[in-house]
Write a protein that holds these residues in place. Structure first.
Motif, mmCIF file in Angstrom:
data_model
loop_
_atom_site.group_PDB
_atom_site.id
_atom_site.type_symbol
_atom_site.label_atom_id
_atom_site.label_comp_id
_atom_site.label_asym_id
_atom_site.label_seq_id
_atom_site.Cartn_x
_atom_site.Cartn_y
_atom_site.Cartn_z
ATOM 1 N N ARG A 38 1.128 -1.419 -0.156
ATOM 2 C CA ARG A 38 -0.156 0.294 -0.171
ATOM 3 C C ARG A 38 0.865 0.883 0.299
ATOM 4 N NH1 ARG A 38 -3.087 -3.236 3.189
ATOM 5 N NH2 ARG A 38 -4.975 -4.167 2.277
ATOM 6 N N ARG A 39 2.034 0.956 0.277
ATOM 7 C CA ARG A 39 2.833 2.546 0.701
ATOM 8 C C ARG A 39 3.703 2.484 -0.812
ATOM 9 N NH1 ARG A 39 4.664 0.015 5.493
ATOM 10 N NH2 ARG A 39 6.705 0.072 4.872
ATOM 11 N N ARG A 40 3.773 1.670 -1.209
ATOM 12 C CA ARG A 40 4.824 1.552 -2.526
ATOM 13 C C ARG A 40 3.671 1.938 -3.910
ATOM 14 N NH1 ARG A 40 8.678 -3.181 -1.908
ATOM 15 N NH2 ARG A 40 10.254 -2.321 -1.306
ATOM 16 N N ILE A 41 2.381 1.328 -3.561
ATOM 17 C CA ILE A 41 1.616 2.132 -4.164
ATOM 18 C C ILE A 41 1.509 3.205 -5.482
ATOM 19 C CG2 ILE A 41 -1.488 2.551 -5.121
ATOM 20 C CD1 ILE A 41 -1.754 -0.242 -3.886
ATOM 21 N N GLY A 42 2.183 4.174 -4.813
ATOM 22 C CA GLY A 42 2.665 5.829 -4.872
ATOM 23 C C GLY A 42 3.461 6.010 -4.779
ATOM 24 N N THR A 43 4.587 5.221 -5.210
ATOM 25 C CA THR A 43 5.718 5.895 -5.331
ATOM 26 C C THR A 43 6.091 5.785 -6.985
ATOM 27 O OG1 THR A 43 6.825 3.967 -4.261
ATOM 28 C CG2 THR A 43 8.046 4.889 -6.105
ATOM 29 N N PRO A 44 6.437 7.591 -7.371
ATOM 30 C CA PRO A 44 6.719 7.555 -7.914
ATOM 31 C C PRO A 44 7.419 6.593 -8.946
ATOM 32 C CG PRO A 44 7.188 9.525 -6.812
ATOM 33 C CD PRO A 44 7.091 8.230 -6.394
ATOM 34 N N ALA A 45 7.306 6.130 -10.342
ATOM 35 C CA ALA A 45 7.913 5.705 -11.614
ATOM 36 C C ALA A 45 7.920 4.503 -11.104
ATOM 37 C CB ALA A 45 9.244 6.100 -11.714
ATOM 38 N N LEU A 46 6.879 3.788 -10.397
ATOM 39 C CA LEU A 46 6.333 2.482 -10.037
ATOM 40 C C LEU A 46 6.136 1.441 -11.036
ATOM 41 C CD1 LEU A 46 6.666 0.245 -8.059
ATOM 42 C CD2 LEU A 46 4.248 0.319 -7.389
ATOM 43 N N ASP A 47 6.755 0.961 -11.879
ATOM 44 C CA ASP A 47 5.899 -0.432 -13.021
ATOM 45 C C ASP A 47 5.644 -1.298 -12.324
ATOM 46 O OD1 ASP A 47 6.654 2.101 -14.768
ATOM 47 O OD2 ASP A 47 8.311 0.919 -14.654
ATOM 48 N N ALA A 48 4.522 -1.881 -12.924
ATOM 49 C CA ALA A 48 3.388 -3.269 -12.735
ATOM 50 C C ALA A 48 3.226 -4.479 -13.425
ATOM 51 C CB ALA A 48 2.638 -3.103 -11.447
ATOM 52 N N VAL A 49 3.907 -4.917 -13.963
ATOM 53 C CA VAL A 49 2.970 -6.294 -14.731
ATOM 54 C C VAL A 49 2.345 -7.195 -13.868
ATOM 55 C CG1 VAL A 49 3.941 -5.052 -16.572
ATOM 56 C CG2 VAL A 49 4.572 -7.497 -15.587
ATOM 57 N N GLY A 50 0.991 -7.665 -14.901
ATOM 58 C CA GLY A 50 0.526 -8.706 -14.166
ATOM 59 C C GLY A 50 0.142 -9.994 -15.644
ATOM 60 N N ALA A 51 1.173 -11.368 -14.657
ATOM 61 C CA ALA A 51 0.380 -13.006 -16.072
ATOM 62 C C ALA A 51 -0.799 -12.868 -15.382
ATOM 63 C CB ALA A 51 1.237 -13.825 -15.444
ATOM 64 N N PHE A 52 -2.021 -13.472 -16.299
ATOM 65 C CA PHE A 52 -2.860 -13.601 -16.194
ATOM 66 C C PHE A 52 -3.336 -14.471 -16.787
ATOM 67 C CE2 PHE A 52 -3.689 -9.351 -15.495
ATOM 68 C CZ PHE A 52 -4.571 -8.876 -14.269
ATOM 69 N N ARG A 53 -4.047 -15.787 -16.470
ATOM 70 C CA ARG A 53 -5.169 -17.211 -17.391
ATOM 71 C C ARG A 53 -6.394 -17.451 -17.226
ATOM 72 N NH1 ARG A 53 -1.200 -21.144 -16.247
ATOM 73 N NH2 ARG A 53 0.650 -20.025 -17.892
ATOM 74 N N ALA A 54 -7.129 -17.326 -18.059
ATOM 75 C CA ALA A 54 -8.349 -17.261 -18.100
ATOM 76 C C ALA A 54 -8.528 -16.639 -17.091
ATOM 77 C CB ALA A 54 -8.680 -18.738 -17.799
ATOM 78 N N GLY A 55 -8.352 -14.875 -16.681
ATOM 79 C CA GLY A 55 -9.222 -13.659 -16.681
ATOM 80 C C GLY A 55 -8.916 -13.857 -14.986
ATOM 81 N N GLU A 56 -7.988 -14.556 -14.546
ATOM 82 C CA GLU A 56 -6.789 -15.010 -13.150
ATOM 83 C C GLU A 56 -5.638 -14.547 -12.813
ATOM 84 O OE1 GLU A 56 -6.149 -18.408 -9.712
ATOM 85 O OE2 GLU A 56 -7.535 -18.574 -11.012
ATOM 86 N N LEU A 57 -5.060 -13.594 -11.816
ATOM 87 C CA LEU A 57 -4.256 -13.398 -11.920
ATOM 88 C C LEU A 57 -3.269 -14.069 -11.657
ATOM 89 C CD1 LEU A 57 -2.118 -10.947 -12.094
ATOM 90 C CD2 LEU A 57 -2.748 -11.136 -9.406
#
Length: 181
Positions: A38-57
């Motif tokens: 939750r603290r890191r969510i507001g970090t400037p320049a934070l990049d995130a990617v997710g892998a989804f299979r059949a709509g599930e992370l």
């Protein structure tokens, strides 16, 4: 499987569930990791990617350019000799830091972690990538080594973490930023 940019705030519960299953965390540890996230969510320049299979992370990763405001970052760079001529990565500038990469155990050894790492790091401009892993996570160590990461001989924190780094492959396609084996 589809790997896409991930809005951590919108997928917080799924992200924590993947992290909990991947690390066999109990409720207390999961709550502590949730507070960090939750603290890191507001970090400037934070990049995130997710892998989804059949709509599930089934996996996620996030990172950002190394920030001297992170106590562990100052320690690692001091240990590496963050000065011209000091250490194997000196002279390459500041690294991109992979802060978290977790894959649901049901999706291990299926290319999810590799796809996440490549998608996360392909667009960054830094010439090398830094991450930490638990010293006891030997399977993770082998995974990162297969992608060209090397242990730096630097311990991080008092919880037994070790720093690893990889230089970006020169002239390689953007989908494969590391030399790797």
């Amino acid at each position: 499987m589809r790997v896409t940019p991930l809005a951590l705030g919108r997928h917080l519960e799924q992200v924590l569930a993947v992290q909990c299953r991947a690390n066999r965390f109990d409720g207390v540890e999961t709550a502590a990791r949730g507070a960090v996230l939750r603290r890191r969510i507001g970090t400037p320049a934070l990049d995130a990617v997710g892998a989804f299979r059949a709509g599930e992370l089934v996996g996620y990763a996030y990172g950002a350019p190394l920030d001297d405001g992170w106590p562990w970052a100052r320690h690692v760079m001091a240990e590496l000799g963050d000065a011209p001529g000091g250490g194997p990565y000196a002279g390459l500038g500041r690294p991109y830091a992979v802060l978290e990469l977790h894959v649901d155990p049901g999706s291990w050894r299926q290319g999810v972690g590799r796809a996440l790492l490549h998608r996360l790091c392909a667009p960054v401009s830094q010439r090398w990538v830094l991450l930490t892993r638990q010293r006891s996570a030997t399977a993770a160590g082998r995974f990162y080594a297969a992608l060209g990461f090397s242990e730096l001989g630097v311990s991080v924190g008092d919880e037994g973490y070790v720093a690893m780094a990889a230089g970006r492959a020169r002239g390689g396609p953007p989908s494969c930023p590391f030399g790797g084996r």
